[in-house]
Design a protein around this motif. Structure first.
Motif, PDB file in Angstrom:
ATOM      1  N   ILE A  91       0.826  -1.214   0.000  1.00 50.13           N
ATOM      2  CA  ILE A  91       0.000   0.000   0.000  1.00 50.13           C
ATOM      3  C   ILE A  91       0.860   1.264   0.000  1.00 50.13           C
ATOM      4  N   PRO A  92       1.869   1.396   0.883  1.00 52.64           N
ATOM      5  CA  PRO A  92       2.709   2.599   0.784  1.00 52.64           C
ATOM      6  C   PRO A  92       3.464   2.684  -0.547  1.00 52.64           C
ATOM      7  N   ALA A  93       3.909   1.554  -1.085  1.00 57.99           N
ATOM      8  CA  ALA A  93       4.605   1.587  -2.382  1.00 57.99           C
ATOM      9  C   ALA A  93       3.668   2.061  -3.480  1.00 57.99           C
ATOM     10  N   LEU A  94       2.425   1.614  -3.438  1.00 58.58           N
ATOM     11  CA  LEU A  94       1.454   2.045  -4.444  1.00 58.58           C
ATOM     12  C   LEU A  94       1.129   3.525  -4.298  1.00 58.58           C
ATOM     13  N   LEU A  95       0.983   4.005  -3.068  1.00 58.27           N
ATOM     14  CA  LEU A  95       0.713   5.430  -2.850  1.00 58.27           C
ATOM     15  C   LEU A  95       1.885   6.296  -3.296  1.00 58.27           C
ATOM     16  N   ILE A  96       3.095   5.866  -2.997  1.00 55.85           N
ATOM     17  CA  ILE A  96       4.272   6.627  -3.428  1.00 55.85           C
ATOM     18  C   ILE A  96       4.350   6.662  -4.949  1.00 55.85           C
ATOM     19  N   ALA A 156       4.176  10.124  -6.899  1.00 56.77           N
ATOM     20  CA  ALA A 156       5.424  10.496  -7.567  1.00 56.77           C
ATOM     21  C   ALA A 156       5.260  10.560  -9.081  1.00 56.77           C
ATOM     22  N   PHE A 157       4.607   9.541  -9.648  1.00 53.53           N
ATOM     23  CA  PHE A 157       4.502   9.488 -11.104  1.00 53.53           C
ATOM     24  C   PHE A 157       3.151   9.990 -11.606  1.00 53.53           C
ATOM     25  N   GLY A 158       2.111   9.817 -10.828  1.00 54.70           N
ATOM     26  CA  GLY A 158       0.791  10.258 -11.253  1.00 54.70           C
ATOM     27  C   GLY A 158       0.672  11.775 -11.269  1.00 54.70           C
ATOM     28  N   GLY A 159       1.275  12.420 -10.300  1.00 55.65           N
ATOM     29  CA  GLY A 159       1.233  13.877 -10.252  1.00 55.65           C
ATOM     30  C   GLY A 159       2.010  14.516 -11.376  1.00 55.65           C
ATOM     31  N   ALA A 160       3.079  13.879 -11.806  1.00 59.11           N
ATOM     32  CA  ALA A 160       3.884  14.432 -12.886  1.00 59.11           C
ATOM     33  C   ALA A 160       3.124  14.384 -14.217  1.00 59.11           C
TER      34      ALA A 160
END
Length: 125
Positions: free
Chosen positions: A106-111, A115-119
């Motif tokens: 879950i933390p890996a998916l959120l990161i 990190a990549f979705g916002g870009a």
């Protein structure tokens, strides 16, 4: 017993001594008796694999990009469906593998999303 006599010997009794009373052997168990050594069902291989992947994910999931944790989650859900009816054991191992997998997944998916979705959302053509 001797080699020539196949029957067990009777213990020596003194004259005037009463013979030993006959003691019956063990009685059969009562009807419906369940022995304590009932064989457990075989353990699910998916449950074992889920627990192993969950442990590997906790110990080194950050350097393997969380892949063992995602495998632990997938294998844990498969193991839960396999152990639901009681034909296979390992329900607790499946739950432990799921918990260990979700702790890192879950933390890996959120990161990854932040990190990549916002870009990709901010980039306008």
């Amino acid at each position: 017993m001797t080699e020539n006599n196949p029957y067990p010997s009777v213990p020596y009794q003194q004259p005037g001594q009463h013979p030993q009373p006959y003691q019956a052997g063990p009685h059969p168990p009562p009807y419906g008796y369940q022995p304590m050594y009932v064989q457990a069902p075989p353990t699910s291989g998916y449950a074992t694999a889920s627990l192993v992947m969950g442990i590997l994910g906790i110990l080194g999931g950050w350097c393997a990009f969380g892949i063992p944790c995602f495998l632990a989650v997938i294998l844990g859900h498969v193991a839960l469906s396999e152990t639901k009816n009681g034909r296979k054991g390992g329900h607790g191992m499946a739950i432990a593998g799921l918990i260990l997998g979700y702790i890192v997944a879950i933390p890996a998916l959120l990161i990854a999303i932040f990190a990549f979705g916002g870009a990709t959302l901010d980039s306008t053509p």
